[in-house]
Design an enzyme around this catalytic site. Structure first.
Site, PDB file in Angstrom:
ATOM      1  N   TYR A 155       0.844  -1.206   0.000  1.00  0.00           N
ATOM      2  CA  TYR A 155       0.000   0.000   0.000  1.00  0.00           C
ATOM      3  C   TYR A 155       0.880   1.259   0.000  1.00  0.00           C
ATOM      4  O   TYR A 155       0.497   2.305  -0.512  1.00  0.00           O
ATOM      5  CB  TYR A 155      -0.972  -0.029   1.188  1.00  0.00           C
ATOM      6  CG  TYR A 155      -2.185   0.835   0.970  1.00  0.00           C
ATOM      7  CD1 TYR A 155      -3.040   0.611  -0.104  1.00  0.00           C
ATOM      8  CD2 TYR A 155      -2.490   1.885   1.839  1.00  0.00           C
ATOM      9  CE1 TYR A 155      -4.162   1.406  -0.317  1.00  0.00           C
ATOM     10  CE2 TYR A 155      -3.603   2.679   1.644  1.00  0.00           C
ATOM     11  CZ  TYR A 155      -4.435   2.434   0.566  1.00  0.00           C
ATOM     12  OH  TYR A 155      -5.537   3.234   0.369  1.00  0.00           O
ATOM     13  N   LYS A 162      -3.090   8.388   3.013  1.00  0.00           N
ATOM     14  CA  LYS A 162      -4.320   8.147   3.796  1.00  0.00           C
ATOM     15  C   LYS A 162      -4.129   8.600   5.251  1.00  0.00           C
ATOM     16  O   LYS A 162      -5.066   9.070   5.889  1.00  0.00           O
ATOM     17  CB  LYS A 162      -4.716   6.667   3.746  1.00  0.00           C
ATOM     18  CG  LYS A 162      -5.205   6.193   2.387  1.00  0.00           C
ATOM     19  CD  LYS A 162      -6.439   6.956   1.913  1.00  0.00           C
ATOM     20  CE  LYS A 162      -7.056   6.330   0.683  1.00  0.00           C
ATOM     21  NZ  LYS A 162      -8.040   7.217   0.045  1.00  0.00           N
TER      22      LYS A 162
HETATM   23  P1  NAD Z   1     -10.717   4.584  -7.374  1.00  0.00           P
HETATM   24  O1  NAD Z   1      -9.532   4.483  -6.456  1.00  0.00           O
HETATM   25  O2  NAD Z   1     -10.490   4.324  -8.774  1.00  0.00           O
HETATM   26  O3  NAD Z   1     -11.411   5.975  -7.204  1.00  0.00           O
HETATM   27  C1  NAD Z   1     -10.637   7.038  -7.359  1.00  0.00           C
HETATM   28  C2  NAD Z   1     -11.442   8.086  -8.060  1.00  0.00           C
HETATM   29  O4  NAD Z   1     -10.635   9.227  -8.052  1.00  0.00           O
HETATM   30  C3  NAD Z   1     -11.777   7.757  -9.515  1.00  0.00           C
HETATM   31  O5  NAD Z   1     -13.121   8.040  -9.745  1.00  0.00           O
HETATM   32  C4  NAD Z   1     -10.904   8.746 -10.305  1.00  0.00           C
HETATM   33  O6  NAD Z   1     -11.519   9.206 -11.480  1.00  0.00           O
HETATM   34  C5  NAD Z   1     -10.762   9.856  -9.284  1.00  0.00           C
HETATM   35  N1  NAD Z   1      -9.605  10.696  -9.491  1.00  0.00           N
HETATM   36  C6  NAD Z   1      -8.295  10.331  -9.592  1.00  0.00           C
HETATM   37  N2  NAD Z   1      -7.521  11.424  -9.809  1.00  0.00           N
HETATM   38  C7  NAD Z   1      -8.358  12.489  -9.811  1.00  0.00           C
HETATM   39  C8  NAD Z   1      -8.177  13.883  -9.990  1.00  0.00           C
HETATM   40  N3  NAD Z   1      -6.964  14.420 -10.185  1.00  0.00           N
HETATM   41  N4  NAD Z   1      -9.278  14.682  -9.938  1.00  0.00           N
HETATM   42  C9  NAD Z   1     -10.507  14.163  -9.756  1.00  0.00           C
HETATM   43  N5  NAD Z   1     -10.748  12.863  -9.584  1.00  0.00           N
HETATM   44  C10 NAD Z   1      -9.680  12.031  -9.619  1.00  0.00           C
HETATM   45  O7  NAD Z   1     -11.845   3.626  -6.901  1.00  0.00           O
HETATM   46  P2  NAD Z   1     -12.323   3.219  -5.479  1.00  0.00           P
HETATM   47  O8  NAD Z   1     -11.620   1.954  -5.164  1.00  0.00           O
HETATM   48  O9  NAD Z   1     -13.787   3.265  -5.572  1.00  0.00           O
HETATM   49  O10 NAD Z   1     -11.777   4.310  -4.448  1.00  0.00           O
HETATM   50  C11 NAD Z   1     -12.544   5.353  -3.932  1.00  0.00           C
HETATM   51  C12 NAD Z   1     -11.950   5.819  -2.632  1.00  0.00           C
HETATM   52  O11 NAD Z   1     -12.021   4.764  -1.686  1.00  0.00           O
HETATM   53  C13 NAD Z   1     -10.466   6.189  -2.742  1.00  0.00           C
HETATM   54  O12 NAD Z   1     -10.197   7.253  -1.847  1.00  0.00           O
HETATM   55  C14 NAD Z   1      -9.798   4.920  -2.274  1.00  0.00           C
HETATM   56  O13 NAD Z   1      -8.498   5.135  -1.807  1.00  0.00           O
HETATM   57  C15 NAD Z   1     -10.737   4.513  -1.163  1.00  0.00           C
HETATM   58  N6  NAD Z   1     -10.664   3.130  -0.740  1.00  0.00           N
HETATM   59  C16 NAD Z   1     -10.697   2.113  -1.658  1.00  0.00           C
HETATM   60  C17 NAD Z   1     -10.635   0.796  -1.220  1.00  0.00           C
HETATM   61  C18 NAD Z   1     -10.669  -0.343  -2.204  1.00  0.00           C
HETATM   62  O14 NAD Z   1     -10.291  -1.447  -1.837  1.00  0.00           O
HETATM   63  N7  NAD Z   1     -11.149  -0.163  -3.414  1.00  0.00           N
HETATM   64  C19 NAD Z   1     -10.555   0.515   0.146  1.00  0.00           C
HETATM   65  C20 NAD Z   1     -10.534   1.567   1.058  1.00  0.00           C
HETATM   66  C21 NAD Z   1     -10.587   2.866   0.605  1.00  0.00           C
END
Ligand code: NAD
Length: 255
Positions: A155, A162
């Site tokens: 990670y 985070k």
């Molecule tokens: P993801 O990580 O792909 O979502 C990221 C989003 O950020 C996307 O929609 C992308 O278009 C957007 N993004 C990236 N750069 C950007 C920018 N410069 N401006 C605007 N938007 C931008 O998909 P996810 O897994 O649904 O993650 C969503 C959130 O949840 C994130 O913060 C991620 O770290 C967190 N998260 C994810 C998990 C997992 O296992 N998927 C677990 C815990 C937390």
């Protein structure tokens, strides 16, 4: 009557129907919320627009969160169209794949800055720009992961970002409580999304959830969405500065 009836809010981070932000959007809408969406760029817009419209949204705006100007423009438009809002969902993160692959000690300076900027600083910038439309208080939720407080394999720099996001949640909550603005984060269990597959050994992380999480599985996008409904609704009117774990209990048993 739905828990979010009469409330309007903006969701940053829907890119397709697999994203956590989409599970959140669905649950909020089911509880009666009126939703606005932002998307990163034209390519993402093609997927977000039909999804947003399927939930009855007509406020769909472009926003690269690396740009303070774009963030300011979003809230200007929100003010013009809605006057005020009640909630914001920050579901945005980014790190360079190369930095996630390398040993953590070899994280590049630019990669560190990029991950911090998009994944942590953007929450501060968005909150600041939203102040004029959070007229009657409001609730802000960001998405985080256990890698903020534990060294989770692979990670890496995202874990540091985070940690900054979680600390920012607490500092924003401390500052804005007197304006009745609550700021919380949801620490979600691993969910298979496109970005998550950029994290090495992601499949193994899911397998460990089946073995060690109290619920013997990981969570779904919609379950994270239900936690967001709680934090964004009046059910959590006394809750701020909290890191809320929606991870099938893994944080208490996972090694
Ligand atoms: P993801 O990580 O792909 O979502 C990221 C989003 O950020 C996307 O929609 C992308 O278009 C957007 N993004 C990236 N750069 C950007 C920018 N410069 N401006 C605007 N938007 C931008 O998909 P996810 O897994 O649904 O993650 C969503 C959130 O949840 C994130 O913060 C991620 O770290 C967190 N998260 C994810 C998990 C997992 O296992 N998927 C677990 C815990 C937390």
């Amino acid at each position: 009557m739905g828990l979010m009836e009469g409330k309007r809010g903006l969701i940053f981070g829907v890119a397709n129907d697999k994203r956590i932000a989409w599970g959140i959007a669905r649950q909020l809408r089911e509880q009666g919320a009126t939703l606005g969406f932002t998307y990163l760029n034209g390519a993402v817009e093609k997927r977000v627009r039909p999804l947003a419209e399927s939930l009855g949204s007509d406020l769909i705006l472009s926003c690269d969160v690396a740009s303070d100007e774009e963030i300011a423009a979003v809230f200007k438009e929100v003010e013009k169209q809605w006057g005020k809002i009640d909630f914001i969902v920050h579901s945005v993160a980014f790190a360079d794949r190369d930095d996630l692959k390398r040993p953590f000690s070899q994280t590049s300076r630019t990669g560190f800055q990029l991950a911090m900027d998009i994944s942590a600083y953007s929450l501060i910038s968005i909150t600041n720009a939203a102040m004029p439309v959070l007229k009657e208080g409001g609730s802000i939720v960001a998405l985080t992961y256990l890698g903020a407080i534990r060294a989770i394999p692979n990670y890496n720099v995202m874990g540091v970002a985070k940690a900054a996001l979680e600390a920012s949640t607490r500092y924003l909550a401390a500052e804005l409580g007197e304006k009745n603005i609550r700021v919380n984060a949801i620490s979600a269990g691993p969910i298979k999304t496109l970005a998550a597959s950029g994290i090495g050994q992601f499949k193994e992380k899911l397998k460990i959830m089946d073995e060690r999480a109290p619920l013997r599985r990981t969570v779904t996008q919609d379950e994270v969405g239900k936690s967001a409904v709680y934090l964004l609704s009046d059910l959590a009117s006394g809750v701020t500065g909290e890191i809320h774990y929606a991870d099938a209990g893994y944080n208490i048993t996972g090694a």
